[in-house]
Design a protein around this motif. Structure first.
Motif, mmCIF file in Angstrom:
data_model
loop_
_atom_site.group_PDB
_atom_site.id
_atom_site.type_symbol
_atom_site.label_atom_id
_atom_site.label_comp_id
_atom_site.label_asym_id
_atom_site.label_seq_id
_atom_site.Cartn_x
_atom_site.Cartn_y
_atom_site.Cartn_z
ATOM 1 N N ARG A 57 -35.314 -47.864 51.856
ATOM 2 C CA ARG A 57 -36.676 -47.817 52.194
ATOM 3 C C ARG A 57 -36.865 -48.456 53.527
ATOM 4 N NH1 ARG A 57 -42.215 -48.095 50.583
ATOM 5 N NH2 ARG A 57 -43.040 -49.876 51.202
ATOM 6 N N VAL A 58 -36.311 -49.673 53.472
ATOM 7 C CA VAL A 58 -36.428 -50.221 54.802
ATOM 8 C C VAL A 58 -35.774 -49.600 55.991
ATOM 9 C CG1 VAL A 58 -35.709 -52.416 56.045
ATOM 10 C CG2 VAL A 58 -36.533 -52.515 53.555
ATOM 11 N N ASP A 59 -34.727 -49.241 55.891
ATOM 12 C CA ASP A 59 -34.218 -48.267 56.946
ATOM 13 C C ASP A 59 -34.936 -46.916 57.567
ATOM 14 O OD1 ASP A 59 -32.011 -50.205 57.056
ATOM 15 O OD2 ASP A 59 -30.395 -48.620 56.703
ATOM 16 N N ALA A 60 -35.475 -46.453 56.405
ATOM 17 C CA ALA A 60 -36.243 -45.238 56.851
ATOM 18 C C ALA A 60 -37.569 -45.719 57.507
ATOM 19 C CB ALA A 60 -36.875 -44.536 55.364
ATOM 20 N N MET A 61 -38.121 -46.811 57.207
ATOM 21 C CA MET A 61 -39.331 -47.235 57.921
ATOM 22 C C MET A 61 -39.060 -47.456 59.393
ATOM 23 S SD MET A 61 -41.685 -48.795 54.779
ATOM 24 C CE MET A 61 -42.943 -48.808 55.936
ATOM 25 N N LEU A 62 -37.809 -48.206 59.371
ATOM 26 C CA LEU A 62 -37.255 -48.852 60.778
ATOM 27 C C LEU A 62 -37.083 -47.655 61.550
ATOM 28 C CD1 LEU A 62 -35.308 -51.808 59.589
ATOM 29 C CD2 LEU A 62 -37.329 -51.992 60.786
ATOM 30 N N PHE A 63 -36.268 -46.755 61.105
ATOM 31 C CA PHE A 63 -35.884 -45.444 61.670
ATOM 32 C C PHE A 63 -37.262 -44.795 62.331
ATOM 33 C CE2 PHE A 63 -34.772 -40.810 62.434
ATOM 34 C CZ PHE A 63 -33.409 -40.824 62.722
ATOM 35 N N ASP A 125 -25.269 -55.023 72.437
ATOM 36 C CA ASP A 125 -24.752 -54.063 71.390
ATOM 37 C C ASP A 125 -25.481 -54.375 70.233
ATOM 38 O OD1 ASP A 125 -23.098 -56.185 70.570
ATOM 39 O OD2 ASP A 125 -21.460 -55.056 70.978
ATOM 40 N N ALA A 126 -26.527 -55.427 70.121
ATOM 41 C CA ALA A 126 -26.786 -55.923 68.866
ATOM 42 C C ALA A 126 -28.148 -55.014 68.507
ATOM 43 C CB ALA A 126 -27.425 -57.462 69.153
ATOM 44 N N VAL A 127 -27.825 -54.302 67.313
ATOM 45 C CA VAL A 127 -28.683 -53.288 67.225
ATOM 46 C C VAL A 127 -28.254 -52.864 65.427
ATOM 47 C CG1 VAL A 127 -27.405 -51.224 67.998
ATOM 48 C CG2 VAL A 127 -29.826 -51.136 67.589
ATOM 49 N N ALA A 128 -29.494 -52.630 64.796
ATOM 50 C CA ALA A 128 -29.259 -52.204 63.528
ATOM 51 C C ALA A 128 -29.165 -50.896 63.355
ATOM 52 C CB ALA A 128 -30.394 -52.711 62.662
ATOM 53 N N LEU A 129 -28.191 -50.241 62.463
ATOM 54 C CA LEU A 129 -27.951 -48.887 62.467
ATOM 55 C C LEU A 129 -29.044 -48.114 62.598
ATOM 56 C CD1 LEU A 129 -25.582 -46.699 62.463
ATOM 57 C CD2 LEU A 129 -25.747 -46.985 60.031
ATOM 58 N N PRO A 130 -30.177 -48.068 61.805
ATOM 59 C CA PRO A 130 -31.196 -47.189 61.790
ATOM 60 C C PRO A 130 -32.023 -46.786 63.098
ATOM 61 C CG PRO A 130 -31.945 -49.048 60.517
ATOM 62 C CD PRO A 130 -30.536 -48.833 60.889
ATOM 63 N N VAL A 131 -32.191 -48.220 63.780
ATOM 64 C CA VAL A 131 -32.547 -48.142 65.239
ATOM 65 C C VAL A 131 -31.775 -47.546 66.402
ATOM 66 C CG1 VAL A 131 -33.367 -49.735 67.266
ATOM 67 C CG2 VAL A 131 -33.965 -50.415 64.896
ATOM 68 N N ALA A 132 -30.502 -47.699 66.181
ATOM 69 C CA ALA A 132 -29.441 -47.031 67.144
ATOM 70 C C ALA A 132 -29.671 -45.483 66.916
ATOM 71 C CB ALA A 132 -28.116 -47.805 66.962
ATOM 72 N N ALA A 133 -29.582 -45.112 65.767
ATOM 73 C CA ALA A 133 -29.588 -43.664 65.446
ATOM 74 C C ALA A 133 -30.756 -43.047 65.897
ATOM 75 C CB ALA A 133 -29.374 -43.524 63.904
ATOM 76 N N ALA A 134 -32.010 -43.794 65.556
ATOM 77 C CA ALA A 134 -33.110 -43.109 65.965
ATOM 78 C C ALA A 134 -33.516 -42.846 67.405
ATOM 79 C CB ALA A 134 -34.418 -43.824 65.422
ATOM 80 N N ILE A 135 -33.046 -43.969 68.424
ATOM 81 C CA ILE A 135 -33.000 -43.827 69.532
ATOM 82 C C ILE A 135 -32.350 -42.517 70.185
ATOM 83 C CG2 ILE A 135 -32.571 -44.925 71.954
ATOM 84 C CD1 ILE A 135 -32.731 -47.594 70.532
ATOM 85 N N ALA A 136 -31.022 -42.285 69.698
ATOM 86 C CA ALA A 136 -30.263 -41.272 69.886
ATOM 87 C C ALA A 136 -30.802 -39.900 69.571
ATOM 88 C CB ALA A 136 -28.988 -41.636 69.498
ATOM 89 N N LEU A 137 -31.724 -39.755 68.371
ATOM 90 C CA LEU A 137 -31.903 -38.658 67.922
ATOM 91 C C LEU A 137 -33.153 -38.241 68.362
ATOM 92 C CD1 LEU A 137 -30.539 -38.936 64.376
ATOM 93 C CD2 LEU A 137 -29.914 -37.173 65.988
ATOM 94 N N ALA A 138 -34.082 -39.232 68.875
ATOM 95 C CA ALA A 138 -35.639 -38.794 69.221
ATOM 96 C C ALA A 138 -35.702 -37.881 70.512
ATOM 97 C CB ALA A 138 -36.203 -40.105 69.578
ATOM 98 N N GLY A 139 -36.429 -36.760 70.239
ATOM 99 C CA GLY A 139 -36.598 -35.827 71.183
ATOM 100 C C GLY A 139 -35.364 -34.674 71.174
ATOM 101 N N GLN A 145 -36.280 -33.789 59.890
ATOM 102 C CA GLN A 145 -34.918 -33.672 59.451
ATOM 103 C C GLN A 145 -33.786 -34.837 60.054
ATOM 104 O OE1 GLN A 145 -36.978 -31.464 60.749
ATOM 105 N NE2 GLN A 145 -37.118 -29.993 59.124
ATOM 106 N N ALA A 146 -34.150 -35.509 60.860
ATOM 107 C CA ALA A 146 -33.148 -36.372 61.253
ATOM 108 C C ALA A 146 -33.291 -37.606 60.193
ATOM 109 C CB ALA A 146 -33.797 -36.980 62.811
ATOM 110 N N LEU A 147 -34.576 -37.934 59.678
ATOM 111 C CA LEU A 147 -34.604 -39.037 58.817
ATOM 112 C C LEU A 147 -33.858 -38.621 57.396
ATOM 113 C CD1 LEU A 147 -35.799 -41.814 58.055
ATOM 114 C CD2 LEU A 147 -38.148 -40.656 57.567
#
Length: 223
Positions: A57-63, A125-139, A145-147
């Motif tokens: 739940r937390v990761d999804a909201m952060l993503f 390189d200090a970043v939580a996984l959902p944040v790193a993945a969301a930046i890379a996938l946005a756009g 679908q990404a979430l």
């Protein structure tokens, strides 16, 4: 979603993507030790709980928040700071931050993106996984679908840990993955509907097993 976006989803959330997810169990190792997870049904229940009320739940909201802020550096850094703080134990913090750092490093190397470079310039390189993945996938792919793909990857990694720990056969492992489809979809839909100020977790037994894992005598996993 075009074929390029689909390709990124399949590549980045594949078990072969080198972020080290195989070495973490999110406390499931101690849950097995304590007799809380003993078979396929209890494993599905445990992971479903993580998706509904815990780190899923937390990761999804952060993503979703990082996705929305991907082109706003100040807002994105605020989400990243929240994500770095939003773990209940030292081991689960290590889990998300190590995988996030690895995701950022390998994705910048193999899939260059100015937004990832700029984020790394500001934050290292200090970043939580959902944040790193969301930046890379946005756009590149639609958010829904990404979430869903992110959460499916999270749940499948935990199933893999359970298969090794209980242990279960590969057929039971795939039955568990199939059984979690509804929970993954529900977690994604809940994150899309809830504002970030409603972020929170209610999975104290997961935190307890994570804390007990820190002193577990024999361990295969880092969390």
């Amino acid at each position: 979603m075009d074929s390029a976006g689909l390709y990124r989803l399949m590549a980045w959330f594949s078990p072969a993507y080198p972020i080290g997810g195989f070495s973490y169990s999110h406390g499931i190792e101690y849950a097995v030790e304590a007799g809380l997870v003993t078979d396929r049904v209890s494993l599905v229940d445990w992971i479903g709980w993580i998706l509904e009320a815990g780190a899923g739940r937390v990761d999804a909201m952060l993503f979703r928040a990082a996705w929305d802020a991907a082109d706003d550096p100040a807002a994105l850094d605020a989400v990243a700071a929240l994500a770095a703080a939003f773990r209940g134990t030292a081991e689960t913090a290590l889990e998300t931050m190590q995988q996030g750092a690895s995701f950022l490093t390998i994705t910048r190397t193999a899939w260059p993106d100015p937004r990832l470079d700029e984020f790394a310039r500001r934050n290292g390189d200090a970043v939580a996984l959902p944040v790193a993945a969301a930046i890379a996938l946005a756009g590149h792919v639609p958010l829904a679908q990404a979430l869903a793909a992110y959460l499916q990857g999270l749940s499948s990694n935990l199933v893999s840990a359970g298969v090794r720990l209980v242990p279960l056969g590969q057929s039971d492992g795939q039955r568990a993955v199939a059984a979690l489809e509804t929970a993954v979809r529900a977690a994604a839909e809940a994150a899309l509907a809830a504002p970030l100020d409603e972020i929170g977790a209610a999975a104290p037994m997961v935190d307890w097993t994570s804390m007990r894992h820190e002193s577990q005598y024999a361990r295969l996993f880092r969390s």
